[in-house]
Design an enzyme around this catalytic site. Structure first.
Site, PDB file in Angstrom:
ATOM      1  N   ARG A 185      70.724  35.987 129.131  1.00  0.00           N
ATOM      2  CA  ARG A 185      71.890  36.421 128.624  1.00  0.00           C
ATOM      3  C   ARG A 185      72.098  36.097 127.320  1.00  0.00           C
ATOM      4  NH1 ARG A 185      75.224  34.341 133.095  1.00  0.00           N
ATOM      5  NH2 ARG A 185      74.371  35.291 135.035  1.00  0.00           N
ATOM      6  N   ASN A 189      76.573  30.559 150.491  1.00  0.00           N
ATOM      7  CA  ASN A 189      76.318  31.193 149.053  1.00  0.00           C
ATOM      8  C   ASN A 189      75.822  32.452 149.319  1.00  0.00           C
ATOM      9  OD1 ASN A 189      75.917  31.867 146.561  1.00  0.00           O
ATOM     10  ND2 ASN A 189      75.233  29.936 145.759  1.00  0.00           N
ATOM     11  N   GLU A 249      77.403  21.690 143.188  1.00  0.00           N
ATOM     12  CA  GLU A 249      78.341  22.736 143.712  1.00  0.00           C
ATOM     13  C   GLU A 249      78.645  22.635 145.124  1.00  0.00           C
ATOM     14  OE1 GLU A 249      75.974  25.088 140.767  1.00  0.00           O
ATOM     15  OE2 GLU A 249      78.047  26.250 140.452  1.00  0.00           O
ATOM     16  N   ARG A 263      81.272  30.351 148.804  1.00  0.00           N
ATOM     17  CA  ARG A 263      81.019  30.511 147.257  1.00  0.00           C
ATOM     18  C   ARG A 263      81.429  31.871 146.825  1.00  0.00           C
ATOM     19  NH1 ARG A 263      76.973  31.728 142.878  1.00  0.00           N
ATOM     20  NH2 ARG A 263      78.239  31.530 141.055  1.00  0.00           N
ATOM     21  N   HIS A 282      81.147  29.324 136.458  1.00  0.00           N
ATOM     22  CA  HIS A 282      80.678  27.964 136.890  1.00  0.00           C
ATOM     23  C   HIS A 282      81.793  26.875 137.206  1.00  0.00           C
ATOM     24  CE1 HIS A 282      77.005  28.699 134.372  1.00  0.00           C
ATOM     25  NE2 HIS A 282      76.642  29.139 135.517  1.00  0.00           N
TER      26      HIS A 282
END
Ligand code: ADP
Length: 403
Positions: free
Chosen positions: A243, A7, A387, A91, A179
């Site tokens: 955010r 990643n 993940e 990823r 996601h």
């Protein structure tokens, strides 16, 4: 089979090496501060043995080289040779319209590059990680696992924005969702819950809430996404650490005209200075917000209220859009570890027939658990995400198909 999962961020490279037979992690870690001369840091762990040291990593290739040296270090690393790595899974944030994990070739690299405009912070370093792995492990299959892919099953009515059709077409503007690897994993795990065993798998309607630093919520039927809260970028939807999630889009030109803010300033404000941090001025971290709310600090109380209220609204909307919901699942840092947030959300969902088992909720931290009462009409569960394992499984699957 052994799969290395990578990643890559702009200045970091995280990795995990999996043994796919046992689904166990053989080694994990990261190289941080890549490109910051004299300060790059390697963290490397095999089981409980952890090592941390300064390394030279001027770019992603040097970072990965350092990781590989550790993987085969005699007496320390889990491998005797790099030849034992059968595949590498990457990823990648944005895959545009690519709807599944794919073997990387030049055309896939071009797609990742083309999508950089929509994922400027993630796609370019993703490509750097891919190029580095290709050079260091020539001939080993490299697979891209996109954060957007899970959502390619959404119907047109869910992914189309009501802007002029041609403009959307020309610029590729639509809801992509993010996601996806996490939602895919949680949905897969949830469909195996014994509590849902009596239901016909194809028809099981799930709402998965990924509540971490970034937050998103997805509706799925029979394991296929039908709607999700993030959009063209990860900014839309829920309130997040920094955010803002949904706002009236007219606020953007309003502030540009009346506060003299540039497009870049607006972008930074909405992505990095809003959400829990912007509302409170305290922190983007839910633990700090919960503590401040506990002390009675007004802004933290309000932020917690807004955070949970937004989630309640989405769950209500998705339950209706799917014509009902069988289970609501909580995952990621907040979803797995905050009984306070889960309780507030479930309290707001009484009309859906949700009844929380308060004791089970208080006891559920970072592990799979059913937290609804047996009388609840909708199952509520905590389902920890993974993940990296999902990327490794997808990588193994794609590699097996192309063998
Ligand atoms: P990321 O999106 O970066 O992967 P995580 O999934 O690790 O993030 O989630 C980070 C969030 O989880 C932070 O807001 C953190 O405060 C929250 N979190 C972690 N543990 C707890 C806890 N015990 N109670 C409340 N929030 C928690």
């Amino acid at each position: 089979m052994k799969v290395l999962v990578i990643n890559s961020g702009s200045s970091s490279l995280k990795f995990q090496l999996f043994d796919m037979q046992s689904k166990s992690v053989l080694a994990r870690g990261l190289v941080d501060r890549i490109g910051v001369k004299g300060t790059s840091l390697l963290k490397f762990a095999v089981d409980k043995n952890k090592e941390e040291k300064e390394v030279q990593a001027g770019n992603h290739q040097e970072a990965l080289e350092t990781v590989m040296q550790c993987l085969v270090a005699p007496g320390k690393g889990p491998l005797t040779s790099l030849d034992e790595i059968n595949a590498v899974g990457h990823r990648v944030l944005h895959g545009g319209k690519v709807y599944e994990s794919v073997l990387i070739d030049e055309s896939i690299k071009k797609i990742i590059d083309d999508c950089s405009i929509m994922g400027p912070l993630h796609n370019p370093p993703g490509l750097m990680g891919i190029n580095a792995a290709e050079r260091l492990l020539p001939g080993v299959p490299q697979v891209a696992v996109f954060d957007t892919a899970f959502f390619q099953t959404m119907p047109e009515k869910a992914y189309t924005y009501a802007l002029p059709y041609d403009i959307c077409n020309t610029y590729g503007i639509r809801r992509y969702g993010f996601h996806g690897t996490s939602h895919r994993y949680v949905v897969r795990q949830a469909l195996q819950l014994p509590a849902l065993a009596g239901k016909e798998k194809k028809a099981v309607a799930l709402i998965t809430c990924h509540l971490g630093n970034g937050c998103s919520i997805t509706a799925s039927i029979g394991g296929k996404a039908v709607d999700t809260s993030m959009g063209l970028t990860p900014l839309e939807g829920l309130v997040m650490g920094t955010r803002c999630g949904d706002i009236d889009p007219a606020i953007v030109p309003f502030l540009q005209k009346n506060a003299g803010m540039s497009a870049d300033e607006m972008d930074t404000m909405m992505n990095k200075k809003s959400g829990l941090l912007g509302l409170t001025g305290i922190s983007s971290d839910m633990r700090d917000i919960e503590e401040a709310a506990e002390r009675g600090e007004d802004k933290a109380v309000l932020a917690l209220d807004i955070f949970c209220y937004r989630i309640i609204k989405y769950i209500g909307a998705y339950a209706f859009a799917m014509g009902g919901v069988d289970a609501v699942c909580f995952t990621a840092g907040i979803g797995e570890n905050s009984p306070i947030v889960r309780k507030r959300i479930c309290k707001g969902l009484g009309r859906l027939g949700i009844v929380l088992d308060e004791e089970a909720n208080e006891a559920a931290f970072g592990r799979e658990a059913i937290i609804s009462s047996p009388v609840s009409q909708v199952l509520v569960a905590v389902v920890p995400t993974n993940e990296e394992l999902m990327i490794a499984m997808e990588t193994a699957e794609v590699t097996a198909k192309t063998d």
